[in-house]
Design a protein around this motif. Structure first.
Motif, PDB file in Angstrom:
ATOM      1  N   UNK A 393       0.852  -1.188   0.000  1.00 49.28           N
ATOM      2  CA  UNK A 393       0.000   0.000   0.000  1.00 49.28           C
ATOM      3  C   UNK A 393       0.894   1.247   0.000  1.00 49.28           C
ATOM      4  N   UNK A 394       0.425   2.369  -0.565  1.00 49.01           N
ATOM      5  CA  UNK A 394       1.283   3.559  -0.696  1.00 49.01           C
ATOM      6  C   UNK A 394       1.544   4.309   0.608  1.00 49.01           C
ATOM      7  N   UNK A 395       0.585   4.275   1.540  1.00 45.43           N
ATOM      8  CA  UNK A 395       0.736   4.996   2.802  1.00 45.43           C
ATOM      9  C   UNK A 395       0.151   4.161   3.940  1.00 45.43           C
ATOM     10  N   UNK A 396       0.576   4.421   5.203  1.00 45.22           N
ATOM     11  CA  UNK A 396      -0.004   3.696   6.326  1.00 45.22           C
ATOM     12  C   UNK A 396      -1.476   4.053   6.515  1.00 45.22           C
ATOM     13  N   UNK A 397      -2.191   3.168   7.162  1.00 42.74           N
ATOM     14  CA  UNK A 397      -3.606   3.443   7.439  1.00 42.74           C
ATOM     15  C   UNK A 397      -4.124   2.488   8.500  1.00 42.74           C
ATOM     16  N   UNK A 398      -5.321   2.769   8.999  1.00 36.24           N
ATOM     17  CA  UNK A 398      -5.961   1.915  10.004  1.00 36.24           C
ATOM     18  C   UNK A 398      -7.068   1.110   9.340  1.00 36.24           C
ATOM     19  N   UNK A 399      -7.034  -0.220   9.525  1.00 32.27           N
ATOM     20  CA  UNK A 399      -8.094  -1.081   9.014  1.00 32.27           C
ATOM     21  C   UNK A 399      -9.183  -1.265  10.056  1.00 32.27           C
ATOM     22  N   UNK A 400      -8.756  -1.300  11.304  1.00 34.91           N
ATOM     23  CA  UNK A 400      -9.640  -1.303  12.461  1.00 34.91           C
ATOM     24  C   UNK A 400      -8.912  -0.560  13.568  1.00 34.91           C
ATOM     25  N   UNK A 401      -9.557  -0.425  14.696  1.00 34.22           N
ATOM     26  CA  UNK A 401      -8.936   0.312  15.797  1.00 34.22           C
ATOM     27  C   UNK A 401      -7.604  -0.304  16.219  1.00 34.22           C
ATOM     28  N   UNK A 402      -7.512  -1.633  16.119  1.00 32.60           N
ATOM     29  CA  UNK A 402      -6.293  -2.302  16.573  1.00 32.60           C
ATOM     30  C   UNK A 402      -5.539  -3.016  15.450  1.00 32.60           C
ATOM     31  N   UNK A 403      -5.794  -2.616  14.191  1.00 35.57           N
ATOM     32  CA  UNK A 403      -5.102  -3.227  13.054  1.00 35.57           C
ATOM     33  C   UNK A 403      -4.675  -2.140  12.070  1.00 35.57           C
ATOM     34  N   UNK A 404      -3.387  -2.130  11.741  1.00 33.11           N
ATOM     35  CA  UNK A 404      -2.833  -1.164  10.797  1.00 33.11           C
ATOM     36  C   UNK A 404      -2.507  -1.841   9.471  1.00 33.11           C
ATOM     37  N   UNK A 405      -2.476  -1.047   8.407  1.00 30.88           N
ATOM     38  CA  UNK A 405      -1.848  -1.510   7.169  1.00 30.88           C
ATOM     39  C   UNK A 405      -0.607  -0.637   6.976  1.00 30.88           C
ATOM     40  N   UNK A 406       0.520  -1.290   6.675  1.00 35.42           N
ATOM     41  CA  UNK A 406       1.790  -0.573   6.597  1.00 35.42           C
ATOM     42  C   UNK A 406       2.532  -0.903   5.310  1.00 35.42           C
ATOM     43  N   UNK A 407       3.077   0.104   4.624  1.00 38.99           N
ATOM     44  CA  UNK A 407       3.926  -0.180   3.459  1.00 38.99           C
ATOM     45  C   UNK A 407       5.185  -0.918   3.906  1.00 38.99           C
ATOM     46  N   UNK A 408       5.712  -1.766   3.056  1.00 39.49           N
ATOM     47  CA  UNK A 408       6.872  -2.568   3.418  1.00 39.49           C
ATOM     48  C   UNK A 408       8.063  -1.696   3.813  1.00 39.49           C
ATOM     49  N   UNK A 409       8.180  -0.508   3.224  1.00 43.82           N
ATOM     50  CA  UNK A 409       9.343   0.342   3.554  1.00 43.82           C
ATOM     51  C   UNK A 409       9.210   1.018   4.931  1.00 43.82           C
ATOM     52  N   UNK A 410       8.136   0.737   5.643  1.00 42.85           N
ATOM     53  CA  UNK A 410       8.024   1.226   7.029  1.00 42.85           C
ATOM     54  C   UNK A 410       8.710   0.296   8.028  1.00 42.85           C
ATOM     55  N   UNK A 411       9.216  -0.844   7.558  1.00 43.80           N
ATOM     56  CA  UNK A 411       9.964  -1.736   8.456  1.00 43.80           C
ATOM     57  C   UNK A 411      11.255  -1.030   8.847  1.00 43.80           C
TER      58      UNK A 411
END
Length: 411
Positions: A393-411
């Motif tokens: 995904x291009x940018x981080x975001x919240x899928x639920x209150x306790x679940x994030x989606x993160x781009x691989x380069x955020x590691x």
């Protein structure tokens, strides 16, 4: 090629001031010698893979130590394990720190020798291949954990790669960062050197071609649960041989075995480790994915992306001198209610909190893909923390209150 600063340098410099001896381990070609010579130009450099030096050290270790006194760098020291007892004696003669800087490409074997002879005198540090952060020259050095605090801090320097599949395909060995180094020629030479030096040293393998075939079989299973019988059938060897050969790959830093999460509550959990190649470039070469494009669109793209993500997360820990083996695992088991198998690709444990991670190669993900995370709520003495899907995904975001989606380069 210009020297690339390594994230672990700070840890090494601090250890050199604290311990009488430091031991830097890791696979071949990860940059151990180059880094030590860069960090300690005033120390004498002694390469043990020089046949004359190796012979001298083995046949006359006492004389060798007199001629190569500390402060000194002994490179590829696993070739002469006889020296460890003499290094111990030298360490005991003085209170001075940083007397010996040792490096070697056989971590487990080295650790056994070092722990027996140099207990309390040595700091053992693992150097992996280049991380995404190092390739970008990013000084961010926190170990990855999917919390809001981490994401906010990471966002200050995180930058996307133009084509992440080029990074995954080319691999993380420092020499390959030079675009003039031909990919297939590098890995052809790497495997030849690895087989003839490390494999022969670690085990009495009669036929190196059989071991090469075995490496291909394991590379084709990167990201999968380790099935010794399946590999044995393909290679034409017995399971005892395959288990011994897997231990050789692990000892020499070629693969990592991710252990399953264990809890008496999760009775239906699988208890077999998963196998991951530490370098996706080497795995791609062995399985004949010859270009980034074919790899990205091929049948193994998901397994390679997962392998890459797991490797990058482990690097974020080892580059801070943290032994990640005690804080990472995976889960796969049968759900009693659904009757189906569920899986969590990675679980990071920190201070009694379990952070579940899912890895997906796509750009679009959903919270439904994290349904297995709830299995961690059954663990009575642990707490489930923030979970995440690592993806493209291009940018981080919240899928639920306790679940994030993160781009691989955020590691």
């Amino acid at each position: 090629m210009e020297y690339l600063s390594r994230a672990i340098e700070e840890t090494i410099l601090q250890s050199e001031k604290t311990f009488k001896c430091i031991l830097v381990t890791g696979a071949r070609q990860t940059g151990k010698s180059t880094m030590l010579k860069k960090l300690f130009p005033e120390k004498k450099y002694v390469p043990m893979d020089d046949p004359f030096i190796e012979e001298q050290a083995k046949e006359q270790p006492h004389m060798f130590m007199m001629l190569n006194t500390p402060p000194v760098i002994y490179d590829e020291v696993q070739r002469v394990p006889e020296l460890f007892r003499y290094i111990k004696l030298k360490c005991d003669e003085t209170q001075a720190r940083g007397q010996f800087c040792l490096s070697g490409s056989q971590p487990l074997e080295l650790m056994e020798s070092a722990s027996e002879s140099l207990s309390g005198r040595v700091s053992i540090i693992e150097l992996a291949g280049l991380s995404m952060r190092e390739m970008k020259g990013d000084s961010f050095n926190l170990p990855f954990v999917p919390t809001m605090a981490y994401v906010q801090e990471r966002s200050k320097t995180a930058a996307a790669f133009e084509n992440i599949w080029k990074i995954i395909h080319r691999g993380s060995y420092p020499e390959l960062q030079n675009p003039e180094v031909e990919w297939s020629a590098f890995f052809s030479s790497y495997i030849k050197t690895y087989l003839e030096r490390d494999v022969r040293k670690l085990s009495a393998v009669q036929n190196l071609n059989d071991f090469r075939k075995f490496m291909v079989a394991v590379a084709a299973r990167t990201g999968q649960i380790l099935n010794y019988a399946n590999i044995a059938d393909e290679v034409g060897k017995d399971q005892t041989t395959i288990k011994r050969w897997i231990s050789i790959l692990e000892a020499s830093g070629i693969v990592y075995l991710l252990e399953p999460f264990t809890s008496s509550v999760l009775k239906r959990a699988i208890k077999t480790p998963k196998v991951y190649f530490r370098d996706t470039g080497l795995a791609a070469y062995l399985t004949r994915w010859l270009t980034p494009e074919t790899l990205a669109n091929g049948a193994m793209s998901g397994a390679f992306f997962e392998t890459f993500v797991i490797s990058e997360i482990l690097k974020s820990y080892s580059n801070r001198g943290i032994d990640y083996r005690y804080c990472v695992s995976y889960y796969r088991g049968k759900d009693k209610k659904k009757g189906a198998e569920s899986e969590i690709d990675l679980i990071i444990e920190e201070n009694g909190i379990l952070y579940p991670i899912e890895v997906k190669k796509g750009t679009s993900v959903s919270a439904d893909q994290t349904s297995a995370f709830t299995v961690l709520d059954q663990i009575p003495d642990k707490k489930r923390g923030m979970g995440a899907i690592i993806c493209l995904c291009p940018i981080p975001g919240a899928l639920r209150e306790n679940i994030l989606k993160l781009p691989v380069w955020y590691i």
